[in-house]
Motif scaffolding. Structure first.
Motif, PDB file in Angstrom:
ATOM      1  N   GLU A  16     -57.643  28.197 113.539  1.00 17.15           N
ATOM      2  CA  GLU A  16     -56.600  26.868 113.682  1.00 17.15           C
ATOM      3  C   GLU A  16     -57.759  25.986 113.480  1.00 17.15           C
ATOM      4  OE1 GLU A  16     -54.538  23.872 116.711  1.00 17.15           O
ATOM      5  OE2 GLU A  16     -55.052  26.246 117.680  1.00 17.15           O
ATOM      6  N   SER A  17     -59.139  26.376 113.957  1.00 17.92           N
ATOM      7  CA  SER A  17     -60.132  25.213 113.407  1.00 17.92           C
ATOM      8  C   SER A  17     -61.026  24.854 112.179  1.00 17.92           C
ATOM      9  CB  SER A  17     -61.212  25.872 114.491  1.00 17.92           C
ATOM     10  OG  SER A  17     -62.324  26.681 114.603  1.00 17.92           O
ATOM     11  N   PHE A  18     -59.986  25.711 111.379  1.00 19.84           N
ATOM     12  CA  PHE A  18     -60.831  26.033 109.562  1.00 19.84           C
ATOM     13  C   PHE A  18     -59.245  25.648 109.142  1.00 19.84           C
ATOM     14  CE2 PHE A  18     -63.339  28.885 111.370  1.00 19.84           C
ATOM     15  CZ  PHE A  18     -64.661  29.032 110.972  1.00 19.84           C
ATOM     16  N   GLN A  19     -58.500  24.242 109.540  1.00 20.98           N
ATOM     17  CA  GLN A  19     -57.261  24.077 109.418  1.00 20.98           C
ATOM     18  C   GLN A  19     -57.640  23.098 108.387  1.00 20.98           C
ATOM     19  OE1 GLN A  19     -53.747  23.159 111.992  1.00 20.98           O
ATOM     20  NE2 GLN A  19     -53.412  25.194 110.805  1.00 20.98           N
ATOM     21  N   ASN A  20     -57.271  22.589 107.397  1.00 18.01           N
ATOM     22  CA  ASN A  20     -57.004  20.905 106.816  1.00 18.01           C
ATOM     23  C   ASN A  20     -56.132  20.716 106.264  1.00 18.01           C
ATOM     24  OD1 ASN A  20     -60.217  19.863 106.266  1.00 18.01           O
ATOM     25  ND2 ASN A  20     -60.737  22.237 105.952  1.00 18.01           N
ATOM     26  N   ARG A  21     -54.881  19.530 106.120  1.00 20.32           N
ATOM     27  CA  ARG A  21     -54.248  19.245 105.880  1.00 20.32           C
ATOM     28  C   ARG A  21     -54.192  18.257 104.442  1.00 20.32           C
ATOM     29  NH1 ARG A  21     -52.103  13.991 107.127  1.00 20.32           N
ATOM     30  NH2 ARG A  21     -49.503  13.912 105.886  1.00 20.32           N
ATOM     31  N   TYR A  22     -53.326  19.496 103.450  1.00 18.69           N
ATOM     32  CA  TYR A  22     -53.865  18.723 101.934  1.00 18.69           C
ATOM     33  C   TYR A  22     -52.156  17.738 101.682  1.00 18.69           C
ATOM     34  CZ  TYR A  22     -58.238  21.166 101.003  1.00 18.69           C
ATOM     35  OH  TYR A  22     -59.438  21.998 101.070  1.00 18.69           O
ATOM     36  N   ILE A  23     -52.572  16.774 100.729  1.00 21.05           N
ATOM     37  CA  ILE A  23     -51.467  16.563 100.142  1.00 21.05           C
ATOM     38  C   ILE A  23     -51.572  16.143  98.423  1.00 21.05           C
ATOM     39  CG2 ILE A  23     -50.092  13.763  99.532  1.00 21.05           C
ATOM     40  CD1 ILE A  23     -51.526  12.814 101.931  1.00 21.05           C
ATOM     41  N   MET A  24     -50.652  17.075  97.938  1.00 24.33           N
ATOM     42  CA  MET A  24     -50.882  17.374  96.720  1.00 24.33           C
ATOM     43  C   MET A  24     -49.315  17.140  95.690  1.00 24.33           C
ATOM     44  SD  MET A  24     -52.531  21.659  96.295  1.00 24.33           S
ATOM     45  CE  MET A  24     -51.383  22.535  98.212  1.00 24.33           C
ATOM     46  N   ALA A  25     -49.781  15.867  95.145  1.00 23.94           N
ATOM     47  CA  ALA A  25     -48.399  15.026  94.442  1.00 23.94           C
ATOM     48  C   ALA A  25     -48.967  15.582  93.002  1.00 23.94           C
ATOM     49  CB  ALA A  25     -48.758  13.908  95.157  1.00 23.94           C
ATOM     50  N   PRO A  26     -47.801  16.359  92.127  1.00 20.67           N
ATOM     51  CA  PRO A  26     -48.299  16.141  90.913  1.00 20.67           C
ATOM     52  C   PRO A  26     -48.647  14.642  90.322  1.00 20.67           C
ATOM     53  CG  PRO A  26     -47.300  17.993  91.700  1.00 20.67           C
ATOM     54  CD  PRO A  26     -47.128  16.920  92.917  1.00 20.67           C
ATOM     55  N   GLU A  27     -47.188  13.772  91.181  1.00 18.07           N
ATOM     56  CA  GLU A  27     -46.571  12.167  90.508  1.00 18.07           C
ATOM     57  C   GLU A  27     -48.560  12.001  90.309  1.00 18.07           C
ATOM     58  OE1 GLU A  27     -45.110   8.163  91.518  1.00 18.07           O
ATOM     59  OE2 GLU A  27     -44.079  10.132  92.861  1.00 18.07           O
ATOM     60  N   LEU A  28     -48.906  12.307  91.212  1.00 20.89           N
ATOM     61  CA  LEU A  28     -50.540  11.331  91.749  1.00 20.89           C
ATOM     62  C   LEU A  28     -51.444  11.942  90.769  1.00 20.89           C
ATOM     63  CD1 LEU A  28     -50.790  10.337  95.565  1.00 20.89           C
ATOM     64  CD2 LEU A  28     -49.731   8.753  93.506  1.00 20.89           C
ATOM     65  N   TRP A  29     -51.404  12.885  90.069  1.00 24.75           N
ATOM     66  CA  TRP A  29     -52.132  13.522  89.204  1.00 24.75           C
ATOM     67  C   TRP A  29     -51.684  13.556  87.915  1.00 24.75           C
ATOM     68  CZ3 TRP A  29     -50.763  19.132  91.080  1.00 24.75           C
ATOM     69  CH2 TRP A  29     -51.525  19.447  92.664  1.00 24.75           C
ATOM     70  N   GLU A  30     -50.773  13.219  87.404  1.00 27.26           N
ATOM     71  CA  GLU A  30     -49.784  12.849  86.658  1.00 27.26           C
ATOM     72  C   GLU A  30     -50.478  11.364  86.088  1.00 27.26           C
ATOM     73  OE1 GLU A  30     -45.931  13.893  86.134  1.00 27.26           O
ATOM     74  OE2 GLU A  30     -47.026  16.202  86.501  1.00 27.26           O
ATOM     75  N   LYS A  31     -50.447  10.864  87.226  1.00 30.20           N
ATOM     76  CA  LYS A  31     -50.841   9.060  86.600  1.00 30.20           C
ATOM     77  C   LYS A  31     -52.195   8.376  86.522  1.00 30.20           C
ATOM     78  CE  LYS A  31     -46.739   6.897  88.796  1.00 30.20           C
ATOM     79  NZ  LYS A  31     -46.068   6.576  90.551  1.00 30.20           N
ATOM     80  N   PHE A  32     -53.049   9.568  86.549  1.00 32.18           N
ATOM     81  CA  PHE A  32     -55.016   9.475  86.483  1.00 32.18           C
ATOM     82  C   PHE A  32     -54.542   9.397  85.334  1.00 32.18           C
ATOM     83  CE2 PHE A  32     -58.876  10.953  86.365  1.00 32.18           C
ATOM     84  CZ  PHE A  32     -60.045  10.502  86.577  1.00 32.18           C
ATOM     85  N   ASN A  33     -55.673   8.413  85.041  1.00 29.38           N
ATOM     86  CA  ASN A  33     -56.101   7.954  84.010  1.00 29.38           C
ATOM     87  C   ASN A  33     -57.388   7.222  83.813  1.00 29.38           C
ATOM     88  OD1 ASN A  33     -55.439   5.925  82.638  1.00 29.38           O
ATOM     89  ND2 ASN A  33     -53.686   5.804  83.137  1.00 29.38           N
ATOM     90  N   LEU A  34     -58.550   6.950  82.633  1.00 29.47           N
ATOM     91  CA  LEU A  34     -59.404   5.800  82.796  1.00 29.47           C
ATOM     92  C   LEU A  34     -58.854   5.225  81.498  1.00 29.47           C
ATOM     93  CD1 LEU A  34     -62.152   9.247  82.406  1.00 29.47           C
ATOM     94  CD2 LEU A  34     -62.041   7.104  84.383  1.00 29.47           C
ATOM     95  N   SER A  35     -57.743   4.694  81.381  1.00 31.08           N
ATOM     96  CA  SER A  35     -57.397   3.376  80.867  1.00 31.08           C
ATOM     97  C   SER A  35     -58.109   2.788  80.900  1.00 31.08           C
ATOM     98  CB  SER A  35     -55.636   2.731  79.984  1.00 31.08           C
ATOM     99  OG  SER A  35     -55.692   2.942  81.403  1.00 31.08           O
ATOM    100  N   GLY A  36     -58.826   1.178  80.486  1.00 33.15           N
ATOM    101  CA  GLY A  36     -59.265   0.363  80.758  1.00 33.15           C
ATOM    102  C   GLY A  36     -60.903   0.926  81.466  1.00 33.15           C
TER     103      GLY A  36
END
Length: 177
Positions: free
Chosen positions: A13-33
């Motif tokens: 239990e002490s090794f647990q981590n909470r992850y938010i894995m949201a493909p929508e956010l991954w797909e929105k990532f870009n370096l435009s501008g």
């Protein structure tokens, strides 16, 4: 028949981590501008020694001539080129007192008992010898580096980052935490 894992002696239990894995956010990532950032220039190395009790001597190979982005990730090394867990994303600007190498190395203080950042102390003490630093040198202004870091944190939401600057992502995360 006994398993190679019998008995499990650690407190899983002490090794647990909470992850938010949201493909929508991954797909929105870009370096435009954003100019003068070459995403093909990412490098990586083991952050700590093989015991996990101090930072590796190889950190001297991280550039000190510019700022940039750095990522701490856990890699268990079981399956080659697979299985990294991004835990923290940070930035370093280039000033007379700060650069990418100094910023990455500055976290060594989180190893001891006089640590300041609970999440990073836990990261280093629990998974030390499995942590890799991935870094992207960016030899441009602080605002550009800040924007790249902001976008990466919003897309990935690493568990050891306490602050999410992108307001809509921050609001969405707070809605269920």
């Amino acid at each position: 028949m006994a398993s190679i894992y019998d008995p499990v002696e650690c407190d899983l239990e002490s090794f647990q981590n909470r992850y938010i894995m949201a493909p929508e956010l991954w797909e929105k990532f870009n370096l435009s501008g954003i100019n003068n950032v070459d995403f093909s220039q990412w490098k990586s190395m083991k952050l700590m020694n093989d015991i996990g009790d101090r930072f590796s001597e190889t950190l001297k190979d991280i550039p000190s001539t510019c700022g940039g982005i750095y990522v701490y990730a856990i890699n268990p090394g079981i399956i080659p080129s697979c299985g990294s867990y991004i835990m923290y994303i940070g930035m370093a600007s280039k000033t007379p007192t700060e650069n990418l190498r100094k910023r990455v190395s500055s976290y060594q203080k989180e190893l001891g008992s006089n640590y300041c950042r609970e999440r990073l102390h836990r990261l280093f003490s629990k998974w030390g010898k499995y942590i890799y630093v991935h870094y992207l040198p960016i030899c441009t202004d602080k605002e550009t580096i800040f924007e790249v870091e902001t976008r990466l944190i919003a897309a990935i939401i690493p568990p050891c980052n306490a602050e999410i600057r992108a307001k809509t992502v921050k609001r969405a995360v707070k809605a269920f935490t």
